[in-house]
Design an enzyme around this catalytic site. Structure first.
Site, PDB file in Angstrom:
ATOM      1  N   TYR A  18       0.787  -1.181   0.154  1.00 24.02           N
ATOM      2  CA  TYR A  18       0.192   0.230   0.089  1.00 24.02           C
ATOM      3  C   TYR A  18       0.773   0.911  -0.006  1.00 24.02           C
ATOM      4  O   TYR A  18       1.704   1.221   0.875  1.00 24.02           O
ATOM      5  CB  TYR A  18      -0.985   0.166   1.156  1.00 24.02           C
ATOM      6  CG  TYR A  18      -1.594  -0.862   1.110  1.00 24.02           C
ATOM      7  CD1 TYR A  18      -3.079  -0.999   0.799  1.00 24.02           C
ATOM      8  CD2 TYR A  18      -1.647  -2.265   1.993  1.00 24.02           C
ATOM      9  CE1 TYR A  18      -3.817  -2.679   0.497  1.00 24.02           C
ATOM     10  CE2 TYR A  18      -2.595  -3.545   2.369  1.00 24.02           C
ATOM     11  CZ  TYR A  18      -3.587  -3.542   1.094  1.00 24.02           C
ATOM     12  OH  TYR A  18      -4.389  -4.549   0.746  1.00 24.02           O
ATOM     13  N   ASP A  19       0.742   2.003  -1.103  1.00 28.14           N
ATOM     14  CA  ASP A  19       1.329   3.527  -0.838  1.00 28.14           C
ATOM     15  C   ASP A  19       0.511   4.261  -0.159  1.00 28.14           C
ATOM     16  O   ASP A  19       1.338   5.941   0.111  1.00 28.14           O
ATOM     17  CB  ASP A  19       1.503   4.373  -2.378  1.00 28.14           C
ATOM     18  CG  ASP A  19       1.876   3.404  -3.083  1.00 28.14           C
ATOM     19  OD1 ASP A  19       2.870   2.322  -3.185  1.00 28.14           O
ATOM     20  OD2 ASP A  19       1.291   3.144  -4.126  1.00 28.14           O
ATOM     21  N   THR A  20      -0.595   4.001   0.663  1.00 28.82           N
ATOM     22  CA  THR A  20      -1.625   5.310   1.392  1.00 28.82           C
ATOM     23  C   THR A  20      -1.809   4.523   2.552  1.00 28.82           C
ATOM     24  O   THR A  20      -2.657   3.587   2.391  1.00 28.82           O
ATOM     25  CB  THR A  20      -2.615   5.725   0.119  1.00 28.82           C
ATOM     26  OG1 THR A  20      -2.061   6.922  -0.659  1.00 28.82           O
ATOM     27  CG2 THR A  20      -3.013   7.117   1.361  1.00 28.82           C
ATOM     28  N   SER A  52       1.961   7.977   1.966  1.00 26.16           N
ATOM     29  CA  SER A  52       1.457   9.106   1.883  1.00 26.16           C
ATOM     30  C   SER A  52       0.746   8.213   3.352  1.00 26.16           C
ATOM     31  O   SER A  52       0.186   7.695   3.726  1.00 26.16           O
ATOM     32  CB  SER A  52       0.072   9.245   1.212  1.00 26.16           C
ATOM     33  OG  SER A  52       1.042   9.394  -0.037  1.00 26.16           O
TER      34      SER A  52
END
Lengths: 232, 232
Positions: A18-20, A52
């Protein structure tokens, strides 16, 4: 589905996937004024990996700017544009989803932070922290001139809740044609360091009960606030 | 079943059929301070025919003695022992049905009339009209010493409802083992001469919502108050 992570590899996989990362605040990062153990380390790790980080809170008593001060006071790194609260989301809902005409007003049961977010969205409001409505004095419809411009009642956690506010909000929804009934969130309780107190959902419960009608809820777990995050 | 009476004979039959006549008050005998047309004439007719007349009210803001004054001010004949209110019935319920031990206390959300009926039944209480709990100041569990003797929370219409009262009542039910959750009545609204205001059921709605639990209700349409009338 919740998965229990047990090995170093599990954690690494999750981090990779996951990026966020969305975090709740009350009861997750802190309880009242006490930081929850490990919270800052997790956030630092995520930032170190260029993820993020977003803070999503149903707490509508503070504006994003004021919520930022809470992060600062506890030594948790956060930026205003990383914070999404139900007060902000409610203001966005009224201006962008409901598209309430600019000459209409919101009757507020709520605190200064909620008013601040409405102001920033250019929405007219009455009630809220107005001393006239923050009273334990008696309320009579005979002495009240309702404002025909009220097009919505917005109710959030308000620790100055009283019979005058409840009576006015109830009568606006009852009498002003098309008046919307909105709540910032439906949390039944509010976690403090020493235990639970009644939450925003409990503050709006008299209106639900008197009207026999459910409001439109903005905060989690309803999707409205998440739509608002996605749009940003 | 409701029957529409159309002829003089229908009325005479009805009059003949019943010895005891129960009347609601708010919205039946009067609206706020305005007498409803024909109410006194009907009561006079019944008394003329030697019928028993009883006044049954969910209004728990006044004691029977004070309710009598309301009858007097509107020129409606009534005697204290003809008046059955949910405040009186709640006190009888606590002392005679719950049989709450004398060293236990009731935490009251309600007004002077409710306190008066508790006092007359010899029931200890806190909260209610106590200035300490009639405040719009902030409430924190950190600054509160709960009373372990509280064995019941009793909630009625309280036009001084506030966050301190709701927080204390919620925490008593949550923390004090076996603490009963009672409401004088569940009326969602309260009829005044100028329109509706939130009723006693709406005042207790935050507690229901925060606790996720329904209270024991004393007033109409629940049978508790009628049992109390029958016992007299």
């Amino acid at each position: 589905m919740a998965t229990r992570l047990s090995t170093r590899e599990h954690y690494a996989d999750l981090l990779d996937k996951y990026d966020t990362w969305l975090f709740d605040c009350d009861g997750v990062l802190w309880q009242g004024d006490k930081l929850i153990e490990g919270a800052t380390e997790v956030l630092q790790l995520l930032r170190h990996h260029k993820k993020s980080v977003l803070f999503v809170t149903n707490n509508a008593t503070k504006s994003r700017k004021n919520y930022k001060k809470k992060f600062d006071s506890l030594g948790v790194e956060a930026h205003v544009d990383e914070i999404f609260g139900s007060a902000f989301a409610s203001a966005v809902y009224i201006s962008s989803v409901m598209k309430m005409p600019k000459d209409k007003k919101v009757y507020v049961i709520g605190m200064a932070g909620l008013e601040e977010e409405l102001r920033e969205e250019g929405i007219q409001y009455i009630g809220g922290t107005d001393p006239e409505d923050n009273t334990l004095g008696s309320f009579s419809l005979a002495n009240w001139t309702p404002d025909p411009a009220v097009g919505a009642v917005l109710c959030g956690l308000d620790t100055s809740i009283n019979y005058t506010k409840l009576s006015k909000a109830f009568n606006y929804i009852l009498r002003n044609e098309g008046c919307a009934f909105l709540v910032t969130n439906e949390d039944s309780t509010y976690p403090t360091a020493e235990g639970l107190l009644p939450g925003a959902g409990s503050i709006s419960a008299p209106l639900r009960y008197a009207l026999g009608r459910d409001p439109i809820a903005i905060g989690k777990p309803k999707g409205t606030m998440l739509d608002c995050i996605r749009a940003k």
